[in-house]
Design a protein around this motif. Structure first.
Motif, short mmCIF file in Angstrom:
data_model
loop_
_atom_site.label_atom_id
_atom_site.label_comp_id
_atom_site.label_asym_id
_atom_site.label_seq_id
_atom_site.Cartn_x
_atom_site.Cartn_y
_atom_site.Cartn_z
N TRP A 7 -16.04 11.60 9.46
CA TRP A 7 -14.78 10.63 9.83
C TRP A 7 -13.77 11.14 9.59
O TRP A 7 -13.11 11.66 8.26
N SER A 8 -12.69 11.19 10.65
CA SER A 8 -11.61 11.95 10.52
C SER A 8 -10.71 10.95 9.64
O SER A 8 -10.89 9.68 9.53
N GLU A 9 -9.52 11.44 9.13
CA GLU A 9 -8.54 10.67 8.30
C GLU A 9 -7.84 9.61 9.51
O GLU A 9 -7.83 8.47 9.17
N ASN A 10 -7.78 9.85 10.61
CA ASN A 10 -7.22 9.18 11.36
C ASN A 10 -7.95 7.98 11.76
O ASN A 10 -7.50 6.77 12.03
N GLU A 11 -9.31 8.11 11.72
CA GLU A 11 -10.20 7.11 12.10
C GLU A 11 -10.20 6.25 10.82
O GLU A 11 -10.54 5.07 10.94
N GLN A 12 -10.33 6.63 9.49
CA GLN A 12 -10.33 5.86 8.37
C GLN A 12 -9.07 5.12 8.34
O GLN A 12 -9.16 3.87 7.88
N SER A 13 -7.86 5.75 8.52
CA SER A 13 -6.63 4.90 8.70
C SER A 13 -6.78 3.98 9.59
O SER A 13 -6.18 2.57 9.36
N PHE A 14 -6.98 4.01 10.81
CA PHE A 14 -6.98 3.16 11.89
C PHE A 14 -7.98 2.06 11.40
O PHE A 14 -7.58 0.90 11.84
N LEU A 15 -9.21 2.10 11.16
CA LEU A 15 -10.10 1.00 10.59
C LEU A 15 -9.49 0.21 9.71
O LEU A 15 -9.65 -1.09 9.47
N GLY A 16 -8.78 0.83 8.68
CA GLY A 16 -8.26 -0.06 7.62
C GLY A 16 -7.05 -0.87 8.32
O GLY A 16 -6.68 -1.96 7.77
N GLN A 17 -6.16 -0.09 9.39
CA GLN A 17 -5.35 -1.20 10.15
C GLN A 17 -6.01 -2.21 10.94
O GLN A 17 -5.40 -3.31 10.80
N ILE A 18 -7.23 -2.17 11.30
CA ILE A 18 -7.75 -3.26 11.90
C ILE A 18 -8.28 -4.19 10.72
O ILE A 18 -8.06 -5.51 11.14
N GLY A 19 -8.58 -3.77 9.75
CA GLY A 19 -8.83 -4.75 8.68
C GLY A 19 -7.82 -5.70 8.25
O GLY A 19 -7.63 -6.69 8.13
N GLU A 20 -6.37 -4.91 8.41
CA GLU A 20 -5.35 -5.65 7.82
C GLU A 20 -4.78 -6.72 8.78
O GLU A 20 -4.28 -7.80 8.56
#
Length: 751
Positions: free
Chosen positions: A314-327
C-alpha cells in the motif's frame, strides 16, 4: 536538515521547468487566493541552493520543493497533504522573521484542511499545462502524467462524495455509494465498514477496581466486492478479532487519533498472533488497509480494504487517500446525527404544540363547565334561599299582623297554629344556616384551609347521636330509621375528627331520608375491620340512574333540573362528604338502582398515628405556608414552568404573570410575599416595577428576587441591583431556588 515526504512528483527537472512551477505557485497564491500566504523567502538545505514554494490558505494548500542536483537541474517534489505541510511549517517557522509572522498570524495558525475540490482541479490542470510546455525527459513524462492522473481521479472522487453529502441526508445511501466507488477506485477485492456500537465494561467492575477485558460489540454494516467469488462478510461480528486486539496496546486510541494501518501480508504481520491470523484466513484476507471513521471525536467505525488472495504493497498516497475518505464519511455521519437531533426536536416541538393546544381546549371546556356550574349554582342557591325565606317572611308577617290586629279585636290565631308557624320559621332558618355552612365548609376544603382536629371518641355514641337527630323527621315522614352496630367493646374507640365524621354521617342519613318515600326504610350500619371503621347508609328510596352515579360527588350536581325541582338541596352535601372522607384518607363508594334504593359505604382509617401531625397548630402552620403568595413575572415559558412546579410542590401559591403592563395593579390586589422578576418583561421594565412596589403601602413589605444570566452578571445596572433583595442565577437550580425563596419568605414573616 529537512525531511521531505513522499510526493506525487519526485523527479529530476530542468531549472527552467522548476522556476516555471515556482511562478505557478506564486500566481496561485497572489491571484486565485486573495487570503493565501506564499512562503518563498527562506533558503533551505546545507548548500543554500535548495528552494521551495508553499501556498497556505483555508481552502487550498500546496508545497513545492527543489533540491539542487547541479546548476541546471533540480530534484523536484510536490505535496498537497495537510499533515506534511503542517510538519514542514513547524520546521521552517523558527527561521522566518518575527515581524513577517505577525503580518500573517491567521493563515499560519489555523488548522489545515483538505483542499477544496474545485480549486484542486483548477490547480492540477494548470500544473499539467505548465509541465506540457516544457520538453521533459521521455522517462519522466509518463510518471508525471500518471501521478497527476491519479491525483485528479482522487480529487474527482472526493468532489463527488462531498457533493453527495451536501445534497443528501440519507446516511446509508451516502455510505454505500462511497464504499462502492472507493472499492472500484482502489481495485481491491473487498471494501467493508466495521461499525462499533458500545463498550460493555460495567460500571460496577470499574468501581471495584477489577481488571476485566473490555468487550466491544460491532459488525460489518457495509460491503462492496470485486466479484461474487469473493466471500461476503456482511453482518459479521468480529468477536475473534476483538479478543485478539485486546492485547494490542491502545489500538482503539490510535484509531481514534486518526492513524491508518497498512498490512501488506497478514501471514508476516500476524505471525505471533495465531488467533487473529486464523480469523483473517477464514474470511479470506491476505492484505488489508484500515482507516478510522472518527465522528465527533468518537471512534464510530473502520473503513477496511481487503486484498483476499495475494499480498499488496500500500503506497503512502493510498493510505492518505483512504484516510481522507474516512474523514468525509465522518462528516456525513455528523450531519446525519445533527439532522436526527433536529428531527427529534421538531417532533418534540410538534408534540408540545399538540399538548398545549389540548391544554387550551381543556381550559376552554373547563371555563365553559365553570360557567355552567355558575349558572346552575345561582339557580339552585336562589331556589334554596327563596323557599325558606318566603316561608319565614310570610309566616312571621302573619304573626305580626295577628299581634297588631289583636288590639282591634281581630280574631286570634289558635295556639297550635301559632306554634306550627314558629316551628316552620325555625326550620326555614335552620335550613338557611345549613346551606351557608355547607358552602363555607366546601370552600375551606377546596382552598386547603380545613384542618382536622383528631381526637379519641366512641363510634357507638356518635352513631346513636346521628340517628337520634333524625328520629323525629323520620317518624314524621313515616320512614323506619334503624341503627345496626356490630362493634366489640375494645374496638369502639376510634381516632378521627369526630365533628367531621358526624357531619359525614349526618349528610348521608339526611339524603337517605330526603329521597326515601313514605313507608320506606333507612339503616345506618357501623363496624370495624382491622384499622378501619366502616359506615354504611342504606335506603329504599328512589335510587340513582347509572349515568348519574359518576356525578354524584361533583359539586352542584342534582338528579333534577334546577328549574323543576321536587327535592330541596344545593347539591353540595355529597361533594362536601367526599372531600371530608378523603381529608381523613378514607374512601366512599355508592351502589344504586332506580326504584330500589341506594347503599353508601364509607371507610375511614384510624388516624392515631396522624394525631401529632394533624393537630390544629400544625395544620394552621401548614395553612399559613400554603397561603404564602409568590408572583412570578417571566416571559420564558420553560423557565417559568420550572419555577412554578418547584414552588407549588413546596406548598407556595404561585401566580405567573407574562405582561408587565398590568403587573402593578394585580400585585396590589394579590399583596404577595415575594415577587420574582425576569430579565425582560413586556410592557414595563424591572426598575419601574421594583420602585413602584417599594413605594406602595400595600406592597412595601414585598421582597424582590431577580433572575440573572451568568453571562451578564458583570453588566448590571447598580440602581436595579440595589432595589432587589436578592438574585438567582439561570439556569435554575432547584435547591438554590428553594433556598432563596425560603430565606426571603422567612425575612418577610419576621419583619
Amino acid at each position: 536538515m529537512f525531511n521531505f515526504p513522499a510526493s506525487i512528483l519526485n523527479r529530476t527537472l530542468p531549472r527552467a521547468t522548476f522556476e516555471q512551477l515556482c511562478q505557478l505557485w506564486e500566481q496561485m497564491g497572489e491571484n486565485t487566493l486573495a487570503e493565501a500566504v506564499v512562503l518563498s523567502e527562506v533558503s533551505i538545505g546545507d548548500n543554500g541552493e535548495d528552494k521551495f514554494r508553499l501556498v497556505v490558505s483555508k481552502k487550498f494548500s500546496a508545497w513545492l520543493w527543489g533540491k539542487a542536483v547541479d546548476r541546471e537541474t533540480y530534484q523536484v517534489g510536490l505535496s498537497f497533504e495537510p499533515e506534511a505541510i503542517a510538519n514542514f511549517l513547524t520546521q521552517i517557522l523558527p527561521q522566518i522573521e518575527a515581524n513577517w509572522q505577525q503580518r500573517h498570524p491567521i493563515q499560519l495558525s489555523h488548522k489545515l484542511e483538505i483542499n477544496d475540490p474545485q480549486l484542486q482541479n483548477q490547480f492540477t490542470l494548470q500544473l499539467i499545462e505548465t509541465l506540457t510546455k516544457h520538453n521533459l525527459p521521455s522517462a519522466c513524462q509518463p510518471v508525471v502524467d500518471e501521478a497527476l492522473r491519479q491525483q485528479i481521479a482522487q480529487e474527482r472522487l472526493l468532489n463527488q462524495l462531498t457533493s453527495q453529502i451536501r445534497q443528501s441526508l440519507q446516511l446509508p445511501v451516502i455510505i454505500q455509494t462511497a464504499v462502492d466507488r472507493v472499492q472500484n477506485f482502489f481495485q481491491v477485492d473487498r471494501l467493508v465498514i466495521y461499525q462499533f456500537e458500545r463498550q460493555l465494561e460495567t460500571e460496577a467492575d470499574t468501581n471495584l477496581g477489577q481488571s476485566k477485558k473490555p468487550s466491544v460489540t460491532g459488525c460489518v454494516t457495509y460491503e462492496a466486492r470485486n466479484s461474487e467469488q469473493i466471500p461476503s462478510v456482511l453482518n459479521l461480528v468480529a468477536e475473534a478479532e476483538t479478543e485478539c486486539f485486546i492485547y494490542v496496546p491502545n489500538y482503539r486510541e490510535k484509531y481514534r487519533r486518526g492513524e491508518t494501518v497498512a498490512v501488506e501480508d497478514v501471514a508476516v504481520a500476524y505471525d505471533s498472533a495465531p488467533c487473529l491470523l486464523r480469523f483473517l484466513r477464514k474470511i479470506q484476507v491476505r492484505a488489508k488497509l484500515v482507516a478510522p471513521i472518527v465522528a465527533d471525536e468518537k471512534l464510530w467505525g473502520l473503513l477496511i480494504a481487503h486484498q483476499c488472495w495475494e499480498p499488496r504493497q500500500w503506497s503512502e498516497n493510498e493510505q492518505s487517500f483512504l484516510g481522507q475518505i474516512g474523514e468525509h464519511l465522518a462528516i456525513a455521519i455528523q450531519q446525519a446525527q445533527l439532522y436526527a437531533e433536529l428531527q427529534q426536536q421538531k417532533n418534540t416541538l410538534e408534540m408540545r404544540v399538540v399538548e398545549r393546544t389540548q391544554e387550551l381546549k381543556d381550559a376552554l371546556l373547563a371555563a365553559q363547565a365553570a360557567n355552567q356550574y355558575k349558572s346552575e349554582f345561582l339557580a339552585i342557591v336562589s331556589h334554596e334561599l327563596r323557599t325558606p325565606l318566603t316561608c319565614a317572611i310570610g309566616l312571621s308577617g302573619t304573626l305580626l299582623r295577628w299581634s297588631f290586629g289583636q288590639q282591634i279585636n281581630v280574631k286570634p290565631i289558635p295556639m297550635d297554629k301559632q306554634r306550627r308557624y314558629l316551628e316552620t320559621i325555625q326550620d326555614s332558618c335552620k335550613h338557611l344556616l345549613e346551606l351557608i355552612n355547607d358552602i363555607l365548609d366546601f370552600s375551606q376544603v377546596e382552598a386547603g384551609k380545613m384542618a382536622l382536629n383528631i381526637s379519641d371518641f366512641s363510634l357507638r355514641q356518635l352513631s346513636r347521636s346521628v340517628v337520634q337527630t333524625f328520629r323525629e323527621e323520620a317518624y314524621r315522614r313515616k320512614i323506619a330509621l334503624s341503627l345496626d352496630i356490630k362493634l366489640k367493646s375494645k374496638s369502639d374507640r376510634f381516632h378521627a375528627d369526630s365533628r367531621r365524621v358526624k357531619q359525614i354521617l349526618f349528610n348521608l342519613v339526611s339524603n337517605a331520608i330526603k329521597f326515601t318515600p313514605s313507608q320506606g326504610q333507612v339503616i345506618l350500619r357501623v363496624w370495624r375491620e382491622d384499622n378501619e371503621a366502616i359506615f354504611q347508609v342504606e335506603d329504599t328510596g328512589i335510587g340513582i340512574p347509572k349515568d348519574r352515579v359518576p356525578l354524584m360527588f361533583e359539586k352542584f350536581q342534582q338528579l333534577e333540573d334546577p328549574h323543576q325541582r321536587t327535592y330541596e338541596g344545593a347539591g353540595l352535601g355529597l361533594a362536601l362528604t367526599k372531600q371530608l372522607v378523603e381529608l381523613h384518607r378514607g374512601t366512599i363508594e355508592v351502589e344504586s338502582a332506580v326504584g330500589q334504593g341506594s347503599l353508601f359505604t364509607v371507610r375511614l382509617p384510624d388516624m392515631d398515628k396522624y394525631k401529632s401531625k394533624s393537630n390544629p397548630h400544625s395544620q394552621q402552620q401548614r395553612s399559613s405556608e400554603v397561603a404564602k403568595t409568590i408572583v412570578l413575572i417571566e416571559t420564558d415559558d420553560e423557565v417559568a414552568t420550572v419555577i412554578c412546579e418547584l414552588l407549588t410542590a413546596a406548598y407556595y401559591q404561585v401566580v405567573w404573570l407574562v405582561d408587565g403592563s398590568t403587573a402593578i395593579e394585580q400585585m396590589q390586589l394579590l399583596q404577595p410575599s415575594l415577587v420574582i422578576l425576569g430579565q425582560q418583561i413586556a410592557g414595563i421594565d424591572n426598575q419601574e416595577i421594583a420602585t413602584t412596589l417599594q413605594q406602595l403601602p400595600t406592597t412595601r413589605q414585598t421582597k424582590i428576587l431577580m433572575l440573572r444570566d451568568r453571562a451578564t452578571l458583570d453588566n448590571l445596572d447598580p440602581t436595579l441591583d440595589n432595589l432587589a433583595d436578592d438574585y438567582l442565577l439561570k439556569p435554575i437550580e432547584p435547591e438554590k431556588l428553594l433556598e432563596k425563596v425560603n430565606a426571603s419568605i422567612s425575612t418577610e414573616s419576621t419583619s
